[in-house]
Write a protein that holds these residues in place. Structure first.
Motif, mmCIF file in Angstrom:
data_model
loop_
_atom_site.group_PDB
_atom_site.id
_atom_site.type_symbol
_atom_site.label_atom_id
_atom_site.label_comp_id
_atom_site.label_asym_id
_atom_site.label_seq_id
_atom_site.Cartn_x
_atom_site.Cartn_y
_atom_site.Cartn_z
ATOM 1 N N PHE B 33 0.840 -1.195 0.000
ATOM 2 C CA PHE B 33 0.000 0.000 0.000
ATOM 3 C C PHE B 33 0.877 1.249 0.000
ATOM 4 C CE2 PHE B 33 -3.807 -2.357 1.295
ATOM 5 C CZ PHE B 33 -3.240 -3.488 1.838
ATOM 6 N N TRP B 34 0.457 2.266 -0.737
ATOM 7 C CA TRP B 34 1.086 3.583 -0.681
ATOM 8 C C TRP B 34 0.085 4.573 -0.088
ATOM 9 C CZ3 TRP B 34 6.038 4.857 -1.352
ATOM 10 C CH2 TRP B 34 6.857 4.015 -2.113
ATOM 11 N N TYR B 35 0.554 5.309 0.946
ATOM 12 C CA TYR B 35 -0.255 6.330 1.594
ATOM 13 C C TYR B 35 0.475 7.666 1.539
ATOM 14 C CZ TYR B 35 -3.074 2.683 3.909
ATOM 15 O OH TYR B 35 -3.904 1.628 4.188
ATOM 16 N N ARG B 36 -0.305 8.728 1.650
ATOM 17 C CA ARG B 36 0.259 10.062 1.782
ATOM 18 C C ARG B 36 -0.319 10.690 3.051
ATOM 19 N NH1 ARG B 36 -0.854 14.432 -2.910
ATOM 20 N NH2 ARG B 36 -3.017 14.064 -2.261
ATOM 21 N N GLN B 37 0.541 11.360 3.810
ATOM 22 C CA GLN B 37 0.099 11.993 5.051
ATOM 23 C C GLN B 37 0.410 13.470 5.042
ATOM 24 O OE1 GLN B 37 1.979 10.769 8.827
ATOM 25 N NE2 GLN B 37 -0.034 10.860 9.791
ATOM 26 N N THR B 38 -0.607 14.288 5.250
ATOM 27 C CA THR B 38 -0.452 15.719 5.417
ATOM 28 C C THR B 38 -1.239 16.144 6.646
ATOM 29 O OG1 THR B 38 -2.388 16.230 4.057
ATOM 30 C CG2 THR B 38 -0.267 16.103 2.919
ATOM 31 N N MET B 39 -0.902 17.308 7.169
ATOM 32 C CA MET B 39 -1.627 17.794 8.346
ATOM 33 C C MET B 39 -3.083 18.075 8.011
ATOM 34 S SD MET B 39 0.060 17.764 11.086
ATOM 35 C CE MET B 39 -0.944 18.853 12.089
ATOM 36 N N MET B 40 -3.325 18.556 6.801
ATOM 37 C CA MET B 40 -4.683 18.940 6.448
ATOM 38 C C MET B 40 -5.577 17.747 6.147
ATOM 39 S SD MET B 40 -5.012 22.113 6.822
ATOM 40 C CE MET B 40 -6.589 22.339 6.000
ATOM 41 N N ARG B 41 -5.031 16.723 5.516
ATOM 42 C CA ARG B 41 -5.858 15.615 5.030
ATOM 43 C C ARG B 41 -5.590 14.291 5.744
ATOM 44 N NH1 ARG B 41 -8.164 16.948 0.072
ATOM 45 N NH2 ARG B 41 -8.373 14.732 -0.456
ATOM 46 N N GLY B 42 -4.596 14.291 6.641
ATOM 47 C CA GLY B 42 -4.311 13.052 7.359
ATOM 48 C C GLY B 42 -3.703 12.004 6.453
ATOM 49 N N LEU B 43 -3.945 10.743 6.793
ATOM 50 C CA LEU B 43 -3.419 9.613 6.029
ATOM 51 C C LEU B 43 -4.413 9.231 4.937
ATOM 52 C CD1 LEU B 43 -1.908 7.239 8.700
ATOM 53 C CD2 LEU B 43 -0.837 7.755 6.514
ATOM 54 N N GLU B 44 -3.945 9.240 3.698
ATOM 55 C CA GLU B 44 -4.809 8.911 2.562
ATOM 56 C C GLU B 44 -4.197 7.754 1.777
ATOM 57 O OE1 GLU B 44 -6.470 12.817 0.608
ATOM 58 O OE2 GLU B 44 -4.322 13.042 0.988
ATOM 59 N N LEU B 45 -5.029 6.783 1.466
ATOM 60 C CA LEU B 45 -4.577 5.669 0.633
ATOM 61 C C LEU B 45 -4.495 6.141 -0.818
ATOM 62 C CD1 LEU B 45 -3.982 2.594 0.288
ATOM 63 C CD2 LEU B 45 -6.442 2.318 -0.098
ATOM 64 N N LEU B 46 -3.342 5.924 -1.422
ATOM 65 C CA LEU B 46 -3.156 6.315 -2.823
ATOM 66 C C LEU B 46 -3.450 5.144 -3.759
ATOM 67 C CD1 LEU B 46 0.167 8.362 -2.504
ATOM 68 C CD2 LEU B 46 -2.180 9.223 -2.520
ATOM 69 N N ILE B 47 -2.822 4.007 -3.464
ATOM 70 C CA ILE B 47 -2.956 2.841 -4.321
ATOM 71 C C ILE B 47 -2.538 1.613 -3.536
ATOM 72 C CG2 ILE B 47 -0.601 3.101 -5.215
ATOM 73 C CD1 ILE B 47 -1.598 2.027 -7.922
ATOM 74 N N TYR B 48 -3.080 0.455 -3.893
ATOM 75 C CA TYR B 48 -2.534 -0.754 -3.307
ATOM 76 C C TYR B 48 -2.481 -1.890 -4.324
ATOM 77 C CZ TYR B 48 -7.011 -3.146 -2.105
ATOM 78 O OH TYR B 48 -8.216 -3.789 -2.121
ATOM 79 N N PHE B 49 -1.543 -2.765 -4.068
ATOM 80 C CA PHE B 49 -1.255 -3.913 -4.943
ATOM 81 C C PHE B 49 -1.521 -5.194 -4.160
ATOM 82 C CE2 PHE B 49 1.119 -1.790 -8.367
ATOM 83 C CZ PHE B 49 1.460 -0.584 -7.763
#
Lengths: 112, 113
Positions: B33-49
């Protein structure tokens, strides 16, 4: 809880006290829930999980409670220690083919 | 046992440049899994295999983002061209049973100037 803008909900407790961190989830179809702990500069660390066919699960010093009626999840930490200071995230999964959806997180601060 | 390994740990680049983030999952895990974390949006799933095949890429922000998993022990997340709003911490996670009990890497802190 939900965060607003840049500010995470904060829970401050005395060392040795019990902590309860709450989370409201949105998808009634979610069948699996996880709590993660994230310390500054590190990746989320798995704490405990629970399936939707259970309402309580216990680990070492931690208990997760699930109330599907009101879509509420809580994490109880017994006898908090300084090392428990971190941001805690709940996450839900809707179906076996889906990834996790994370809540915004709660910052737990342990006061000496 | 080695956990999820990510590189680089920190990346500073200029707007318009290509950025490639790398991940080595835990040996034996078949989901990544790839996630992105920002203060505004928290942890977001980008893509998973799952078994090296992309299953859900609905979280990928736009065509500037692409991810590959050429084999069971390696994945890349590429941003081309990068923009300042891509600045975030990018996490890779792996699991042995779909989305359950995902183990996270230390993350890559990306700053796009």
């Amino acid at each position: 809880g939900e965060s607003v803008g840049l500010h995470l909900p904060t829970l401050s407790v005395q060392e040795g006290d019990n902590s309860i961190i709450n989370c409201a989830y949105s998808n009634s179809a979610s069948d699996y829930f996880i709590w993660y702990k994230q310390e500054s500069g590190k990746g989320p660390q798995f704490i405990i999980d629970i399936r939707s066919n259970m309402d309580k699960r216990q680990g070492q010093r931690v208990t997760v409670l699930l109330n599907k009626t009101v879509k509420h999840l809580s994490l109880q930490i017994a006898a908090t220690q300084p090392g428990d200071s971190a941001v805690y995230f709940c996450a839900e999964r809707a179906g076996s083919a889906d990834g996790l959806t994370f809540g915004k997180g709660t910052h737990l601060i342990i006061q000496p | 046992d080695a956990g999820v390994i990510q590189s680089p740990r920190h990346e500073v680049t200029e707007m318009g440049q290509e950025v490639t983030l790398r991940c080595k999952p835990i040996s034996g895990h078949n989901s990544l899994f790839w996630y992105r974390q920002t203060m505004m949006r928290g942890l977001e799933l980008l893509i998973y295999f799952n078994n090296n095949v992309p299953i859900d890429d609905s979280g990928m922000p736009e065509d500037r983002f692409s991810a590959k998993m050429p084999n069971a022990s390696f994945s890349t997340l590429k941003i081309q061209p990068s923009e300042p709003r891509d600045s975030a911490v990018y996490f890779c996670a792996s699991s042995s049973g779909g989305a359950e009990t995902q183990y996270f890497g230390p993350g890559t802190r990306l700053l796009v100037l």
